[in-house]
Write a protein that holds these residues in place. Structure first.
Motif, PDB file in Angstrom:
ATOM      1  N   HIS A  25       1.242  18.901  -1.824  1.00 36.06           N
ATOM      2  CA  HIS A  25       1.237  20.192  -1.141  1.00 36.06           C
ATOM      3  C   HIS A  25       1.870  20.120   0.241  1.00 36.06           C
ATOM      4  N   THR A  28       5.410  20.316  -0.499  1.00 33.66           N
ATOM      5  CA  THR A  28       5.795  21.662  -0.927  1.00 33.66           C
ATOM      6  C   THR A  28       6.123  22.536   0.275  1.00 33.66           C
ATOM      7  N   LEU A  29       5.308  22.468   1.313  1.00 38.34           N
ATOM      8  CA  LEU A  29       5.604  23.258   2.513  1.00 38.34           C
ATOM      9  C   LEU A  29       6.947  22.835   3.105  1.00 38.34           C
ATOM     10  N   LYS A  32       9.777  24.239   0.960  1.00 37.59           N
ATOM     11  CA  LYS A  32       9.958  25.688   1.114  1.00 37.59           C
ATOM     12  C   LYS A  32      10.729  26.029   2.392  1.00 37.59           C
ATOM     13  N   TYR A 148      -3.415  24.172   1.837  1.00 32.97           N
ATOM     14  CA  TYR A 148      -1.974  24.091   1.585  1.00 32.97           C
ATOM     15  C   TYR A 148      -1.574  24.922   0.367  1.00 32.97           C
ATOM     16  N   ASN A 152       1.076  27.683   0.604  1.00 34.60           N
ATOM     17  CA  ASN A 152       2.336  27.455  -0.105  1.00 34.60           C
ATOM     18  C   ASN A 152       2.692  28.635  -0.992  1.00 34.60           C
ATOM     19  N   ALA A 155       4.328  30.768   1.407  1.00 38.90           N
ATOM     20  CA  ALA A 155       5.655  30.203   1.711  1.00 38.90           C
ATOM     21  C   ALA A 155       6.648  30.507   0.600  1.00 38.90           C
ATOM     22  N   ASP A 156       6.185  30.460  -0.645  1.00 40.88           N
ATOM     23  CA  ASP A 156       7.055  30.744  -1.782  1.00 40.88           C
ATOM     24  C   ASP A 156       7.580  32.180  -1.705  1.00 40.88           C
TER      25      ASP A 156
END
Length: 168
Positions: A25, A28-29, A32, A148, A152, A155-156
């Motif tokens: 995670h 992932t941030l 992004k 997260y 996230n 963020a997506d």
């Protein structure tokens, strides 16, 4: 979108699972936000929200610091971005914040959190209470994964709105 994440294993002990999912995670941030300009990172979602990708990076730096330094390790370090005065300072200040500095602070907090976490058993209770309650290291790791994962998702949507890029 640059993606250097390593997928969590399907089999592993509890500590490995928790650490790998948290790393997934965190990655992932970063993914992004990859490849965007400072102005794009500052773009807000929709009024009246102050949420932006840069604000999320600043927020997660604060969250890493709060849980691992303050609660788990009882370090006497100040809150980031003036959050002790303004609870939304991490998002509100993103309009003029340096992306380079925000990512450096976030990476430093993540690295420090990794170091603290590696030294503490999962059953250990944080040295400070959170709202009068004890928190185990295990609870903190699960909460960080949840924190997260939720952000996230934000963020997506932000990334898709900025340039149409989507992905896991």
């Amino acid at each position: 979108m640059t993606d250097n994440r390593i997928p969590p294993p399907f089999v592993g002990d509890e500590r490995a699972m928790l650490n790998n999912w948290l790393e997934w995670h965190r990655g992932t941030l970063a993914a992004k936000c990859a490849g965007l300009s400072e102005d794009q990172l500052r773009e807000r979602s929709v009024p009246p929200s102050a949420m932006s990708l840069l604000g999320l990076v600043r927020h997660m730096a604060h969250v890493e610091r709060a849980w691992f330094r303050h609660i788990l390790n009882d370090e006497d370090v100040p809150s980031l971005y003036g959050k002790d005065v303004n609870p939304d300072a991490d998002f509100d200040g993103a309009d003029t914040a340096s992306a380079e500095e925000a990512f450096a602070v976030w990476r430093a907090e993540v690295e420090h959190a990794r170091e603290v976490s590696a030294e503490v058993p999962l059953d250990a209770v944080g040295r400070r209470k959170r709202r009068g309650q004890d928190c185990s290291h295990r609870w903190i790791l699960v909460h960080m994964i949840e924190e997260y994962a939720r952000h996230n998702g934000h963020a997506d949507l932000l990334r898709e709105r900025i340039d149409g890029v989507t992905g896991e």
